[in-house]
Design an enzyme around this catalytic site. Structure first.
Site, short mmCIF file in Angstrom:
data_model
loop_
_atom_site.label_atom_id
_atom_site.label_comp_id
_atom_site.label_asym_id
_atom_site.label_seq_id
_atom_site.Cartn_x
_atom_site.Cartn_y
_atom_site.Cartn_z
CG ASN A 174 7.49 -4.19 -0.45
OD1 ASN A 174 7.64 -4.95 -1.38
ND2 ASN A 174 8.42 -4.03 0.49
CB VAL B 170 1.64 1.67 -0.65
CG1 VAL B 170 2.62 1.22 -1.72
CG2 VAL B 170 0.22 1.18 -0.99
CB CYS B 171 6.51 0.11 2.14
SG CYS B 171 8.22 0.54 2.49
CG LEU B 172 6.70 3.11 -4.34
CD1 LEU B 172 7.40 1.82 -4.77
CD2 LEU B 172 5.53 3.40 -5.26
#
Length: 203
Positions: free
Chosen positions: A124, A131-133
């Site tokens: 992620n 950042v993959c959030l």
């Protein structure tokens, strides 16, 4: 129409500069909200905050995460001798991962911009630090705050998600071969190559 509040503010600034004081900088609504968020932070024990530009610049800060569970810790053994036997001690040490936060004056109506400064092998987080959030993108709401984001980042280290990846190679390995994923994480954290990519030591 004459803006009485504006005139009043100008008079205050003129009086302050006449008294030899620097003019007072007016805080944006975003700065005021961020100040409140930071004063109410409830950081997990794995997390700390720092202000590289000093406390006067609240809009840019760093969050340091040192996981204490999950894939992103390294176990080391130490051996000591007593009079009668050997004693093995197992020490767990988390990696150190630094995230930069840039908060815009329109916060909380838009999320902070978060990047990972530490190069990390993670499904992620890509190799450029993006950042993959979900709460930093489509699921952001003004009722959320910095504390929510920090908890989300911590969750990435205890529960990496292979279903919504930025680093697709790492996601495939996590899904298909968790043991190999764990070995890759340890190699990257200790400082070494995973595939074609070199990772500086972070543990």
């Amino acid at each position: 129409m004459i803006n009485l509040f504006k005139i009043k503010g100008q008079k205050k600034e003129e009086a302050a500069s006449a008294a030899g004081k620097p003019p007072v900088k007016k805080q944006s609504a975003g700065e005021l909200r961020l100040h409140k968020d930071i004063s109410e932070l409830n950081l997990p024990k794995t997390t700390s905050i720092s202000f590289p530009n000093g406390k006067d610049d609240l809009m840019n800060f760093e969050i340091i995460i040192r996981p204490d569970e999950g894939y992103y810790i390294i176990f080391a053994t130490s051996l000591s001798l007593s009079e009668f036997d050997f004693i093995f001690t197992v020490i767990s040490r988390g990696g150190t991962f630094v995230f930069t936060f840039q908060v815009s004056p329109s916060y909380p109506h838009e999320p902070p911009k978060v990047k990972c400064k530490t190069k990390v092998y993670h499904p992620n987080i890509d190799l450029e630090g993006n950042v993959c959030l979900n709460i930093l993108r489509e699921d952001w709401k003004p009722v959320l705050n910095i504390n929510t984001v920090i908890y989300g980042l911590n969750l990435l280290f205890t529960q990496p998600n292979d279903e919504d990846p930025l680093n697709h190679e790492a996601a495939v390995v996590l899904r298909d071969n968790p043991k190999m994923f764990e070995a890759n994480v340890k190699r990257a954290m200790a400082g070494g190559y995973v595939g074609q990519h070199y990772f500086p030591r972070c543990a």
